[in-house]
Write an enzyme that holds these catalytic residues in place. Structure first.
Site, short mmCIF file in Angstrom:
data_model
loop_
_atom_site.label_atom_id
_atom_site.label_comp_id
_atom_site.label_asym_id
_atom_site.label_seq_id
_atom_site.Cartn_x
_atom_site.Cartn_y
_atom_site.Cartn_z
N GLU A 1 -6.46 -9.47 0.74
CA GLU A 1 -6.16 -10.59 1.62
C GLU A 1 -7.32 -10.99 2.53
O GLU A 1 -7.40 -12.12 2.97
CB GLU A 1 -4.92 -10.25 2.48
CG GLU A 1 -5.19 -9.45 3.76
CD GLU A 1 -5.78 -8.06 3.53
OE1 GLU A 1 -5.61 -7.54 2.41
OE2 GLU A 1 -6.41 -7.51 4.44
N LYS B 1 0.83 -1.20 0.00
CA LYS B 1 0.00 0.00 0.00
C LYS B 1 0.87 1.25 0.00
O LYS B 1 2.00 1.22 0.47
CB LYS B 1 -0.86 0.03 1.28
CG LYS B 1 -2.00 -0.97 1.31
CD LYS B 1 -2.82 -0.84 2.58
CE LYS B 1 -3.97 -1.81 2.62
NZ LYS B 1 -4.99 -1.59 1.59
N ASP C 1 -7.70 -3.11 10.62
CA ASP C 1 -8.17 -4.17 9.72
C ASP C 1 -8.59 -5.44 10.47
O ASP C 1 -8.94 -6.44 9.85
CB ASP C 1 -7.07 -4.47 8.68
CG ASP C 1 -7.64 -4.85 7.32
OD1 ASP C 1 -8.84 -4.61 7.09
OD2 ASP C 1 -6.88 -5.39 6.50
N ARG D 1 -10.47 -11.49 1.95
CA ARG D 1 -11.28 -12.57 1.37
C ARG D 1 -10.53 -13.91 1.42
O ARG D 1 -11.16 -14.96 1.47
CB ARG D 1 -11.70 -12.19 -0.05
CG ARG D 1 -10.57 -11.96 -1.00
CD ARG D 1 -10.96 -11.16 -2.24
NE ARG D 1 -10.98 -9.72 -1.99
CZ ARG D 1 -11.27 -8.81 -2.93
NH1 ARG D 1 -11.58 -9.18 -4.16
NH2 ARG D 1 -11.24 -7.53 -2.63
N ASP E 1 -2.95 -7.58 -1.70
CA ASP E 1 -3.68 -6.65 -0.83
C ASP E 1 -5.17 -7.03 -0.71
O ASP E 1 -5.88 -6.49 0.14
CB ASP E 1 -3.53 -5.22 -1.36
CG ASP E 1 -3.89 -4.17 -0.33
OD1 ASP E 1 -4.04 -4.52 0.86
OD2 ASP E 1 -4.02 -2.99 -0.72
N1 BES Z 1 -8.23 -3.71 4.44
C1 BES Z 1 -8.37 -3.30 3.11
C2 BES Z 1 -9.67 -2.55 2.86
C3 BES Z 1 -9.69 -1.11 3.28
C4 BES Z 1 -8.99 -0.15 2.59
C5 BES Z 1 -10.49 -0.74 4.33
C6 BES Z 1 -9.07 1.16 2.98
C7 BES Z 1 -10.58 0.58 4.71
C8 BES Z 1 -9.86 1.54 4.04
C9 BES Z 1 -8.36 -4.51 2.19
O1 BES Z 1 -7.59 -5.58 2.59
C10 BES Z 1 -7.82 -4.07 0.89
O2 BES Z 1 -6.68 -3.71 0.85
N2 BES Z 1 -8.64 -4.08 -0.16
C11 BES Z 1 -8.24 -3.64 -1.42
C12 BES Z 1 -8.78 -4.61 -2.43
C13 BES Z 1 -8.21 -4.43 -3.82
C14 BES Z 1 -6.75 -4.80 -3.84
C15 BES Z 1 -8.99 -5.29 -4.77
C16 BES Z 1 -8.82 -2.25 -1.63
O3 BES Z 1 -9.92 -1.98 -1.16
O4 BES Z 1 -8.13 -1.42 -2.22
ZN ZN Z 2 -7.28 -5.71 4.61
MN MN Z 3 -5.57 -5.38 1.94
#
Ligand code: BES
Ligand code: ZN
Ligand code: MN
Length: 498
Positions: free
Chosen positions: A352, A280, A291, A354, A350
């Protein structure tokens, strides 16, 4: 905080602060009227200045009214209608509690609960008053720092006027329900707010063990080797880059008949999400300590359920690990076989959440649950779709979705129903495995839910995406304790079913 109810005699009440409602047009609530009469119309006189704004929750603090035992009287605007809407009641209470907290009052009596609230016998108002009071009093844990002396002096005793016509038993039940939910929320907030070097998978497992001990629950914590034996390879693929050992927590509450199948709550417990090799950006990455708020809400709800002694069976399931980059970490392109046999091409490390949830859902099958709800800070896309007011709700069964929506309304912890249509599944295609772990950018919260649905084929299932609701950013940064209220009310409803 201690909560109680009582009837009558506001002028003789010796609390440090009395809270009374004022309707638009300077109309006095019954308790305000009593104090006004006792004080030679002091309240009527003050209202003539126009210093109390009409907006519900606006306040005006008065000191040492003659003929009134309490040192402080707080006037609170409660809108224009003699029966308060639920929102007006909550707004008024929130404003009042904030104003009381700004004084040195150690005790207060809140007379707002004497006012009728729409579609309520008084139980809803009492429960929400308790939850709001404890929310207002919440203190963030500050590991390594001494107790805040100022905070230690804060409000400790809160009395509410008994709602008209509500039996003493019903009053006590409402207070108990409120404090159980508030305690559950507090636990969820504490876990969310703790730094990620403290709140590790091991810490979550220890917290579950502590809950089990206090509330006589059954707890099982699976270690990495046991997870490997069960074939939880998508979960372990996430954990591979971390030095923290992953844990798989199973917490069982048995308050119902032995014959009845449990409701399962499955919470995402990523104690820190760097994104892994698909790392990230640096900005706000600290917020990825939140998270694990799905896991925290499961622990908080289990605590609330145990305190309420609900007559039903609930199993809390928490897959927990860290998502870190490392020489051992999973690469984009790696293919792993999940516990249910489907192969997954990990195109983005990222995505992860799921990956840990799909194995947890497969594990959940062994309980033959009557319903399964997973709770996860799953996608940034859900925040874009719904903002910070509603959690995203997905379900493979409409009746279950309706039940959760209603529970969210009652708890003032709302969700919004999102689709899982076949068309959305089309973006989950891989040339090399049964499915990839990401769809396109469009509808990201929906394709994430579609992925999970592929592992929730054996039971009624719903998924709550709490990425926008579990914590606040900016100056008020901190965990909210959501959706413990929604989940608690969902289970209260289920406990009432035979
Ligand atoms: N934990 C994050 C989701 C998240 C991001 C929650 C920002 C709150 C604020 C999750 O694991 C994630 O990184 N999701 C990605 C998915 C993408 C790579 C398909 C996302 O939401 O960008
Ligand atoms: Zn996450
Ligand atoms: Mn993630």
């Amino acid at each position: 905080m201690e909560f109680s109810t009582k009837a009558g005699t506001p002028e003789k009440d010796k609390s440090d602060c009395l809270v009374v409602g004022i309707f638009e047009g300077k109309k006095l609530s019954p308790a305000a009227k009593v104090l006004d009469d006792a004080s030679g119309k002091a309240i009527t006189a003050v209202l003539k200045t126009g210093d109390l704004a009409n907006k519900a929750g606006s306040t005006l603090l008065l000191h040492k009214l003659s003929g009134v035992a309490a040192a402080r009287v707080l006037l609170v605007s409660v809108g224009k209608d003699s029966t308060l809407s639920r929102k007006t009641f909550r707004d008024a209470l929130q404003g009042a509690l904030k104003a009381v907290a700004a004084t040195k009052s150690a005790s207060a009596t809140v007379f707002l609960t004497e006012l009728p609230v729409a579609d309520d016998s008084g139980s809803w108002a009492l429960e929400h008053a308790v939850v709001l009071a404890q929310e207002q009093a919440y203190q963030t844990p500050k590991p390594g720092r001494k107790e805040d002396a100022e905070a230690a002096k804060a409000l400790t005793r809160l009395t509410f006027a008994a709602p008209a016509g509500l039996s003493a038993a019903a009053q006590n039940a409402a207070l108990l329900q409120g404090s159980a939910i508030a305690n559950g929320q507090d636990l969820a907030r504490d876990l969310g707010n703790l730094p990620p070097n403290v709140c590790t998978p091991t810490y979550l497992a220890d917290t579950a063990k502590g809950l089990a001990k206090t509330h006589k629950l059954k707890v099982t914590v699976l270690e990495e080797a046991q997870m490997a034996k069960l074939g939880m390879n998508t979960l372990l693929a996430v954990s591979k880059g971390s030095r923290q050992p992953p844990k798989f927590i199973v917490l069982e509450y048995k308050g119902g008949s032995a014959k009845r199948k449990p409701v399962a709550l499955v919470g995402k417990g990523i104690t820190f999400d760097t994104g892994g090799i698909s790392i990230k950006p640096a900005a706000e990455m600290d917020e990825m300590k939140y998270d694990m708020c799905g896991a925290a809400s499961v622990l908080g709800t289990m605590k609330a359920v145990a305190e309420m002694k609900l007559p039903l069976n609930v199993v809390g399931i928490i897959p927990t690990c860290e998502n870190m980059p490392d020489g051992q970490a999973t690469r984009p392109g790696d293919i792993v076989t999940s516990m249910n046999g489907l192969t997954v091409e990990i195109l983005n490390t990222d995505a992860e959440g799921r990956l840990i949830l799909c194995d947890a859902l497969t594990y959940t099958e062994r309980f033959e649950p009557e319903a399964v709800v997973d709770i996860a800070t799953l996608t940034g896309a859900c925040v874009i779709a719904l903002g910070h007011h509603a959690s995203g709700l997905f379900a493979n069964q409409d009746a279950l979705a309706e039940e959760l929506l209603a529970a969210g309304e009652t708890a003032a912890d709302r969700a919004w129903h999102m689709p899982l249509w076949d068309e959305y599944h089309d973006s989950l295609k891989s040339n090399f495995a049964d499915l990839p772990n990401i769809g396109g950018r469009a509808g990201g919260s929906i394709t994430a839910a579609c992925f999970l649905s592929r592992f929730a084929t054996k039971f009624d299932w719903a998924h709550l995406d709490i990425a926008g609701t579990a914590w606040r950013s900016g100056a008020a940064k901190g965990a909210t304790g959501r959706p413990v209220g929604l989940l608690a009310h969902f289970l209260i409803g289920r406990a009432g079913r035979k």
